[in-house]
Scaffold this motif. Structure first.
Motif, PDB file in Angstrom:
ATOM      1  N   GLU A 231       0.832  -1.210   0.000  1.00  0.00           N
ATOM      2  CA  GLU A 231       0.000   0.000   0.000  1.00  0.00           C
ATOM      3  C   GLU A 231       0.867   1.261   0.000  1.00  0.00           C
ATOM      4  O   GLU A 231       0.640   2.184  -0.772  1.00  0.00           O
ATOM      5  N   LEU A 232       1.886   1.242   0.855  1.00  0.00           N
ATOM      6  CA  LEU A 232       2.769   2.412   0.958  1.00  0.00           C
ATOM      7  C   LEU A 232       3.610   2.557  -0.307  1.00  0.00           C
ATOM      8  O   LEU A 232       3.885   3.672  -0.759  1.00  0.00           O
ATOM      9  N   MET A 235       1.950   4.340  -3.147  1.00  0.00           N
ATOM     10  CA  MET A 235       1.819   5.793  -2.993  1.00  0.00           C
ATOM     11  C   MET A 235       3.170   6.511  -3.078  1.00  0.00           C
ATOM     12  O   MET A 235       3.205   7.718  -3.092  1.00  0.00           O
ATOM     13  N   LYS A 240      11.035   3.951  -3.614  1.00  0.00           N
ATOM     14  CA  LYS A 240      10.186   3.443  -2.547  1.00  0.00           C
ATOM     15  C   LYS A 240       9.511   2.141  -2.988  1.00  0.00           C
ATOM     16  O   LYS A 240       9.401   1.177  -2.232  1.00  0.00           O
TER      17      LYS A 240
ATOM     18  N   GLU B  25       5.612   4.048   9.094  1.00  0.00           N
ATOM     19  CA  GLU B  25       5.470   4.576   7.729  1.00  0.00           C
ATOM     20  C   GLU B  25       4.033   5.003   7.429  1.00  0.00           C
ATOM     21  O   GLU B  25       3.788   6.019   6.795  1.00  0.00           O
ATOM     22  N   TYR B  26       3.090   4.164   7.893  1.00  0.00           N
ATOM     23  CA  TYR B  26       1.676   4.509   7.718  1.00  0.00           C
ATOM     24  C   TYR B  26       1.368   5.849   8.385  1.00  0.00           C
ATOM     25  O   TYR B  26       0.722   6.715   7.799  1.00  0.00           O
ATOM     26  N   TYR B  29       2.637   8.680   6.573  1.00  0.00           N
ATOM     27  CA  TYR B  29       1.830   8.897   5.369  1.00  0.00           C
ATOM     28  C   TYR B  29       0.562   9.694   5.707  1.00  0.00           C
ATOM     29  O   TYR B  29       0.119  10.529   4.922  1.00  0.00           O
ATOM     30  N   ALA B 119      -4.407   0.762   5.432  1.00  0.00           N
ATOM     31  CA  ALA B 119      -4.253   2.174   5.795  1.00  0.00           C
ATOM     32  C   ALA B 119      -5.566   2.789   6.274  1.00  0.00           C
ATOM     33  O   ALA B 119      -5.618   3.436   7.326  1.00  0.00           O
TER      34      ALA B 119
END
Lengths: 424, 140
Positions: A231-232, A235, A240, B25-26, B29, B119
């Motif tokens: 998911e990260l 984005m 990354k 990290e989440y 974000y 997320a």
């Protein structure tokens, strides 16, 4: 616990099947008046003084003075020739109501004599007891023994005419009892074997369940890593994304390894448990990997001592099961954390694995019972099956030794001796 | 509804380094950058007891060696200065989870989240616990 309760229920149900005694007697006698005397003795044995088998049955019989045969309700079938006897045997077998025993006259007129007839009857029904009845001393017991054969030595008896009522009645009681007790013990033995198999299977599953709880936590973490990084990564920029893909791959490999080991434990493939050459160090490592989460959570350190090459001839899955069980026990013994020492030693034809924990050990009074099924010192937490199954796997499946004793200073030592080569 | 403040101090506790990394990290974000991470409940507890800083949210795993997430929750609730601190517990799927959640609720956990999560779920939990309005944030 529910698995255990189910097991106990099965146990009760299995043993509840009450065994119906068989009182069927076949009388082969060509003289009608002699045949009638069997009926008089066995079905209306009023003249006979009741047999006192034990203090308990004596009491019962004294209450039932007027019906001494209440405990032996014999069912007589009377035939007058060898041919009729064989037909009666065949019919009984077809109805699944075989005779427990028979009184067989030796001299039966034309054709087959009683001894030959008994041999034929026992060919049809190997459990059948025969009492040979004769007026003549033409065949001695040795010649009959040779004729009927060594293996039938305990399946027949001999009685001279004229017989007394007591002789007939007592022989009938003896052989009816013998037939039924042997049948019952065979049935119970079979039931016990079935139960042992059930216990074995169920314990295998409960070990799997204990490991599964650890594995499920591990999988939650791995999936979070995979989903999060995906998911990260979506984005983020190219760098990354590349980093995320690497991490996802890493997590997937970790998941796959756990799954492999778990499947191996849960599905042994077949129930025969084939043995192969293995290295005990590798099996220990796989078992520790599976238990990693539980041991880590409880703060248990592992200290390994290798003084042997670890060559063993075993079924890997079974030994994995033994080790996970032993490690689970050790971790239960040290709820506040501690250490497990693992040593591998040479003992000629055997390789010995010693597992020592630093818990409280086992009280002397419990030590002699630890291998009894359903014995547990853990209250509702334990099924009391772990150690008995471990010992069964090591000693019966592998011809090894499974020993357990308190360490002189602290904790419990479990010694597992495993053969290096195939044991004939 | 409370005012959205992305500068709040958040503590994240998990003994799995990979998981810790993903959660941080989440949060980054979502714009939550004032995050402190700990790989054991003991470390987190020491910080919680010693620091005079305001802590706005604790986000902790349940199953950790030595001190568990529940131990940490109880310690936080037992501290008179921290007993109102919002606390989110992370657990994994398993048969014992319902019992655990009941116990956590007794110790006044504000929310729990089951691993693995995405997320959106994570954001909803945090925003709910802090009583922030997600639409407000989007509008501003």
């Amino acid at each position: 616990m529910s698995a255990l309760r189910q097991l106990q229920k099965n146990y009760e149900q299995t043993l509840d099947t009450s065994f119906q005694w068989n009182y069927r007697i076949l009388v082969v006698e060509d003289q009608k008046e002699v045949a009638q005397s069997y009926t008089d003795i066995l079905e209306h044995s009023a003249k006979v003084i009741p047999l006192q088998r034990s203090s308990r049955s004596a009491r019962i019989e004294s209450v039932n003075q007027d019906s001494p045969e209440k405990h032996f309700p014999f069912e007589l079938t009377i035939v007058h020739s060898a041919a009729e006897a064989l037909d009666a045997m065949k019919a009984a077998k077809a109805k699944k109501q075989s005779f427990a025993m028979g009184f067989i006259d030796v001299l039966l007129g034309d054709g087959m004599d009683g001894i030959e007839l008994l041999k034929e009857m026992q060919k049809m029904d190997e459990d059948f007891y025969g009492v040979l009845v004769t007026a003549y001393h033409d065949r001695d017991v040795d010649s009959i023994h040779r004729f009927l054969g060594e293996d039938k030595v305990d399946q027949w008896d001999y009685l001279n005419k004229p017989f007394t009522n007591g002789e007939i009645l007592q022989k009938a009681r003896n052989y009816i009892s013998l037939w039924n007790l042997q049948k019952e013990s065979k049935i119970r033995e079979k039931e016990m074997q079935e139960l042992r198999n059930q216990v074995f299977q169920s314990e295998r599953f409960s070990t799997v369940a204990a490991v599964a709880r650890g594995v499920s936590h591990e999988f939650g973490n791995i999936l979070l890593q995979i989903m999060g990084k995906a998911e990260l990564g979506q984005m983020g920029d190219e760098a990354k994304k590349t980093h995320s893909l690497e991490k996802i791959l890493e997590a997937s490999i970790r998941a796959n390894e756990i799954l492999d080991r778990f499947n191996h434990l849960a599905n042994p493939g077949n129930t025969e448990f084939p043995k192969e050459s293995h290295n005990i160090h590798n099996i220990v490592s796989s078992a520790l990997d599976l238990m990693e989460h539980q041991l880590k959570t409880q703060g248990i350190k592992i200290c390994k001592i290798k003084s042997d090459n670890g060559k063993v001839f075993v079924n890997e899955t079974s030994i994995m099961q033994v080790l996970t069980n032993v490690f689970i026990n050790a971790s239960h013994a040290m709820p506040g954390g501690g250490q497990i020492d693992l040593g591998v030693y040479d003992q000629g034809d055997f390789c010995v694995l010693k597992v020592r924990d630093y818990g409280t050990g086992i009280a002397d009074k419990d030590l002699e019972h630890v291998f009894d099924a359903f014995y547990t010192t853990k209250g509702k937490k334990g099924t009391g099956l772990g150690l008995s199954i471990c010992r069964e796997i090591v000693e019966i499946e592998h011809s090894g030794h499974f020993k357990l004793y308190n360490h002189e200073v602290k904790g419990l030592v479990i010694e597992i001796q495993l053969p290096r080569k195939e044991v004939a | 509804m409370a005012q959205t403040d992305l500068n709040i101090q958040i503590l994240v506790v998990d003994d799995d380094k990979q998981v810790l990394e993903v959660i941080v990290e989440y949060l980054e974000y979502f714009g939550l950058c004032n995050v402190k991470s700990f790989s054991s409940a003991q470390q987190a507890l020491t910080y919680i007891q010693d620091t005079r800083n305001v802590i706005d949210l604790v986000f902790s795993d349940w199953e950790m060696k030595h001190l568990s997430g529940l131990d940490l929750l109880k310690a936080v609730r037992g501290n008179p200065h921290r007993k109102e601190t919002p606390f989110i517990m992370v657990t994994s799927q398993g048969s014992m989870e319902r019992i655990k959640i009941t116990r956590a609720v007794k110790s006044k956990v504000d929310a729990y989240i089951i691993k693995p999560f995405r997320a959106e779920t994570l954001k909803n939990k945090i925003w709910d616990v802090l009583e922030w309005n997600q639409e407000d944030e989007q509008a501003s």
